[in-house]
Design an enzyme around this catalytic site. Structure first.
Site, PDB file in Angstrom:
ATOM      1  N   CYS A 112       0.837  -1.198   0.000  1.00 18.22           N
ATOM      2  CA  CYS A 112       0.000   0.000   0.000  1.00 18.22           C
ATOM      3  C   CYS A 112       0.878   1.257   0.000  1.00 18.22           C
ATOM      4  O   CYS A 112       1.584   1.532   0.973  1.00 18.22           O
ATOM      5  CB  CYS A 112      -0.910  -0.021   1.227  1.00 18.22           C
ATOM      6  SG  CYS A 112      -1.734   1.531   1.600  1.00 18.22           S
ATOM      7  N   CYS A 122       0.212   3.684   2.755  1.00 21.69           N
ATOM      8  CA  CYS A 122       0.655   3.127   4.036  1.00 21.69           C
ATOM      9  C   CYS A 122       2.135   3.423   4.264  1.00 21.69           C
ATOM     10  O   CYS A 122       2.540   3.797   5.369  1.00 21.69           O
ATOM     11  CB  CYS A 122       0.417   1.621   4.077  1.00 21.69           C
ATOM     12  SG  CYS A 122      -1.311   1.134   3.973  1.00 21.69           S
TER      13      CYS A 122
END
Length: 107
Positions: free
Chosen positions: A32, A35
């Site tokens: 991600c 992230c």
């Protein structure tokens, strides 16, 4: 410098639910992009808020059951737990100031 603890389904209760201190949990995955962008922000917050909140991370790929139980459907998701209960949920990447604005009223 305070560090961010990586937790699992097995340690979630001990490290989040049973803690009297507020706990900020970052649900993330290595694939991600947002992230990985949030990770250094989370590290900074761990140092800045060390006396107010505990910061931990949960890898959703390795902890699917916990991720589902906590209602995490998008990444990153950051949940502030107070007395073991979710008090604030932030879905998606926020810059540090915006994330602080969301959680500070609860601390």
């Amino acid at each position: 410098m305070a560090s961010v603890l990586n937790i699992t389904e097995d340690t979630f209760k001990e490290e989040v639910v049973d803690i009297k201190t507020p706990v900020l949990v970052d649900f993330w995955a290595p694939w991600c992009g947002y992230c990985t962008k949030l990770s250094p922000v989370f590290d900074e917050l761990a140092t800045e808020l060390a006396d107010k909140v505990k910061l931990v991370k949960v890898n959703v790929d390795e902890n699917r059951k916990l991720t589902e139980q906590q209602g995490v459907m998008s990444l990153p998701t950051v949940i502030l737990y107070i007395d073991g209960e979710p008090a604030e949920k932030v879905v998606g990447f926020l810059p540090k100031a915006a994330l602080l604005a969301k959680i500070t009223p609860h601390l």
